[in-house]
Design a protein around this motif. Structure first.
Motif, mmCIF file in Angstrom:
data_model
loop_
_atom_site.group_PDB
_atom_site.id
_atom_site.type_symbol
_atom_site.label_atom_id
_atom_site.label_comp_id
_atom_site.label_asym_id
_atom_site.label_seq_id
_atom_site.Cartn_x
_atom_site.Cartn_y
_atom_site.Cartn_z
ATOM 1 N N VAL A 443 0.848 -1.181 0.000
ATOM 2 C CA VAL A 443 0.000 0.000 0.000
ATOM 3 C C VAL A 443 0.888 1.236 0.000
ATOM 4 N N SER A 444 0.516 2.253 -0.765
ATOM 5 C CA SER A 444 1.320 3.466 -0.838
ATOM 6 C C SER A 444 1.320 4.182 0.510
ATOM 7 N N PRO A 445 2.395 4.900 0.850
ATOM 8 C CA PRO A 445 2.472 5.591 2.146
ATOM 9 C C PRO A 445 1.360 6.618 2.336
ATOM 10 N N GLU A 446 0.840 7.174 1.229
ATOM 11 C CA GLU A 446 -0.223 8.174 1.353
ATOM 12 C C GLU A 446 -1.515 7.583 1.886
ATOM 13 N N ARG A 447 -1.622 6.260 1.882
ATOM 14 C CA ARG A 447 -2.849 5.623 2.359
ATOM 15 C C ARG A 447 -2.627 4.893 3.688
ATOM 16 N N ILE A 448 -1.609 5.256 4.415
ATOM 17 C CA ILE A 448 -1.355 4.705 5.745
ATOM 18 C C ILE A 448 -1.471 5.845 6.749
ATOM 19 N N PHE A 449 -2.360 5.675 7.737
ATOM 20 C CA PHE A 449 -2.626 6.740 8.708
ATOM 21 C C PHE A 449 -2.510 6.183 10.121
ATOM 22 N N PHE A 450 -2.055 7.042 11.025
ATOM 23 C CA PHE A 450 -1.980 6.706 12.448
ATOM 24 C C PHE A 450 -3.042 7.524 13.172
ATOM 25 N N VAL A 451 -3.954 6.832 13.847
ATOM 26 C CA VAL A 451 -5.087 7.500 14.472
ATOM 27 C C VAL A 451 -5.226 7.043 15.921
ATOM 28 N N SER A 452 -6.050 7.799 16.620
ATOM 29 C CA SER A 452 -6.429 7.422 17.984
ATOM 30 C C SER A 452 -7.905 7.743 18.146
ATOM 31 N N CYS A 453 -8.681 6.741 18.517
ATOM 32 C CA CYS A 453 -10.123 6.917 18.683
ATOM 33 C C CYS A 453 -10.492 7.257 20.120
ATOM 34 N N LYS A 454 -9.526 7.574 20.914
ATOM 35 C CA LYS A 454 -9.773 7.901 22.318
ATOM 36 C C LYS A 454 -10.231 9.340 22.425
ATOM 37 N N GLY A 455 -11.265 9.598 23.240
ATOM 38 C CA GLY A 455 -11.729 10.963 23.431
ATOM 39 C C GLY A 455 -13.190 11.113 23.099
ATOM 40 N N ASP A 456 -13.652 12.376 23.149
ATOM 41 C CA ASP A 456 -15.053 12.703 22.927
ATOM 42 C C ASP A 456 -15.368 12.620 21.448
ATOM 43 N N LEU A 457 -16.519 12.036 21.113
ATOM 44 C CA LEU A 457 -16.911 11.916 19.713
ATOM 45 C C LEU A 457 -17.088 13.269 19.048
ATOM 46 N N GLY A 458 -17.646 14.221 19.770
ATOM 47 C CA GLY A 458 -17.976 15.494 19.155
ATOM 48 C C GLY A 458 -16.818 16.415 18.939
#
Length: 601
Positions: A443-458
């Protein structure tokens, strides 16, 4: 059989009037005889309409000339204003019945009128609406091509019902004009019959009314112009001209001396057809891309249990759409969520986490969860985009990696989200993860993301202006870039203007099927002429000379050269008919059209 074909063709050329029976021309007889020789005779439903059948068709389509139709054009229910549209020759008669004693409105000017019960003296007891705007649009410059009367009445349900009930009562005894409520789609049918709209415009009109996202609106607005139908008609005329050249070769080669050899003529026509074929193939590909805008982009969340798929889904849609728990295997069935994401209609599926039995204990994966895993893999392989969610605190899951590899091999767009980036303390861990994913999935580097789903949804959804908490906004922008790449129109190398190909995104599924059928007939044409062109091009000069080729009947050429030319011309006719069915107008070219092209050239 070869002698019979030759004799019939000579008779048809010598005495065309004697053989014109029921609108069937000598050229058609010659063509059908040749096709019978090949065992490919045409069935009746694939022949062009004869003059008599065309006449009956026009009589049937014009049977509504004396009928006036009316209907409520706005949505039913309580509203400030309701618009009632009337179309047909009895518009003046309806106006005089509803507005007795008043002058007929000036064309295209709104006039304030009181509406009364027809054939009764105007009084407060017969008043239907105390203030309605009445507009008259004279034919033929109207939406249906007929006289149109519009009544803009107060939108109370009782008033609308009363006015609708009064309109058919405006018919006078002995009048030849019938007045009735319109059938579904009848206004549009009349617009088509009177050449005010073509079929691609009508299909785009329906999409305009049902568009719910910005991209769907843009797609439908492109199709409401006549540019698509004009392009299809241009392609049809090119095929008609090409067929005319071949018909000239079939019909007149024995009596006329052409300046070009049959092989040279076939090569010239083949070049035109091959270029048209490439344009149609690009049009088909763009139609499939436009279907993603129309029906929505299917997205699947793929990952191991507790990787954060449900949490990421909730962050994308901005609400608790899926259950989030520390317990593994919470999601068993597929949770489908539709969302307008940056103007694209997206259908996101949260699925069961992939894992194998026996990794921890032999019976950790129950029967229900196994079925959920099976459905998850199937949903991923049928999606347009797969978001592979990895837990950044663990190693790559082999089951997830294998399924993601299959998706990449099938050409599915794969985006990788490494979750729980807030727990990655070492900066080198990000580079390590990126390298592992690229090596495993390509997969190309442009389609690799580092995320965190911790926290308030809004606080970090796509609809807020807050800081990019957890890198969610960057991830969503990457998704939108992927959607844009998937739905951008493809432009053939031979096309100088790329903007005109944006309209091909608006081609409907019906149009795409007919374009595919047209491309198939063009393939048959290229197959029919290719071998003969190559044979004559490589033949000895004495045999392959133009004088030699034109000095003998085409049907006597070695290898059945003349028969292939007939089949090739028939393939062009079928291809043109496929284009004609897209617009709903014209045919693949009857005999008069073909001969007109021949004599004109």
């Amino acid at each position: 059989m070869r002698a019979l074909v030759s004799s019939l063709r000579r008779i048809c050329t010598a005495s065309p009037r004697l053989l014109s029976i029921n609108g069937v021309s000598p050229a058609q007889i010659r063509r059908d005889c040749a096709l019978l020789y090949h065992g490919a005779a045409l069935s009746d439903d694939r022949r062009p309409l004869t003059r008599n059948r065309r006449h009956l068709y026009h009589l049937a389509s014009s049977s509504h000339d004396d009928t006036t139709i009316y209907a409520l054009s706005t949505a039913s229910g309580k509203a400030a204003i309701a618009v009632i549209r009337v179309s047909g020759p009895a518009c003046r008669q309806i106006y005089e019945g509803l507005c007795p004693g008043t002058s007929f409105p000036k064309p295209r000017y709104a006039t304030l009128r009181k509406l009364y019960t027809p054939h009764e003296a105007p009084s407060p007891s017969t008043l239907l609406d105390s203030g309605a705007l009445v507009l008259h649009f004279p034919a033929p410059g109207t939406v249906t091509g007929e006289d149109v009367l519009e009544l803009h009445v107060h939108g109370g349900p009782a008033i609308v019902r009363a006015v609708l009930a009064a309109i058919p009562k405006c018919a006078t005894p002995g009048s030849r004009h019938r007045i009735r409520y319109a059938e579904p789609g009848e206004f549009t049918r009349r617009a088509f019959a009177n050449n005010r709209m073509d079929l691609p415009q009508i299909e785009a009109l329906g999409e305009t009314l049902s568009a719910s996202t910005e991209q769907q609106r843009k797609l439908s607005v492109r199709g409401t112009t006549s540019s698509l139908a004009a392009r299809y008609e241009h392609w049809r005329s090119l095929l008609l001209q090409a067929r005319g050249e071949l018909e000239a070769l079939i019909d007149f080669s024995e009596d006329q001396h052409f300046h070009e050899s049959p092989a040279f003529l076939c090569r010239s026509v083949s070049r035109q057809v091959r270029q048209l074929h490439s344009q149609i193939e690009a049009h088909i590909a763009n139609a499939m891309r436009g279907e993603l805008l129309r029906s929505g982009i299917s997205v699947a969340l793929l990952g191991a249990p507790n990787a954060g798929k449900s949490s990421l889904l909730n962050r994308i849609v901005g609400r608790d759409a899926a259950i989030v728990s520390q317990e593994a295997g919470t999601t068993r069935d597929i949770v489908e969520v539709g969302v307008d994401l940056g103007g694209w209609l997206v259908k996101i599926g949260d699925m069961a986490g992939l894992r194998r039995a026996g990794l921890i204990s032999p019976d950790i994966v129950g029967a229900v969860e196994q079925e959920g895993i099976k459905r998850a893999k199937k949903r991923a392989l049928e999606s347009d985009v797969v978001i592979v969610v990895h837990d950044g605190t663990t190693e790559l899951d082999c089951e997830v990696t294998e399924t993601a590899k299959r998706c990449v091999e099938l050409g599915i767009n794969v985006v990788v989200a490494v979750n729980k980036m807030d727990k990655l303390v070492d900066p080198a861990a990000f580079s390590e993860w990126r390298d592992k994913i690229q090596n495993a999935l390509h997969v190309s580097p442009e389609r690799i993301f580092f995320v965190s789903c911790k926290g308030d949804l809004g606080s970090s959804t796509a609809t807020t202006d807050a800081g990019d908490s957890g890198n969610i906004k960057s991830f969503l922008q990457g998704l939108l870039d992927t959607f844009k790449d998937m739905t951008t129109a493809l432009v053939p190398d031979s096309e100088p203007d790329p903007f005109i190909w944006q309209e091909s995104l608006g081609a409907t599924e019906r149009q795409r099927v007919l374009l595919t059928e047209c491309a198939s007939h063009l393939d048959s044409f290229l197959t029919a002429v290719q071998s003969d062109v190559e044979t004559e091009a490589t033949a000895p000069s004495a045999v392959g000379s133009p004088e030699f080729e034109l000095s003998r009947p085409l049907e006597d050429t070695h290898g059945g050269y003349g028969i292939d030319i007939v089949v090739a011309a028939e393939s062009l006719r079928l291809a043109a008919e496929s284009l004609a069915r897209i617009t709903g107008r014209g045919e693949g070219g009857d005999v008069e059209e073909v001969l007109g092209v021949v004599f004109e050239k």
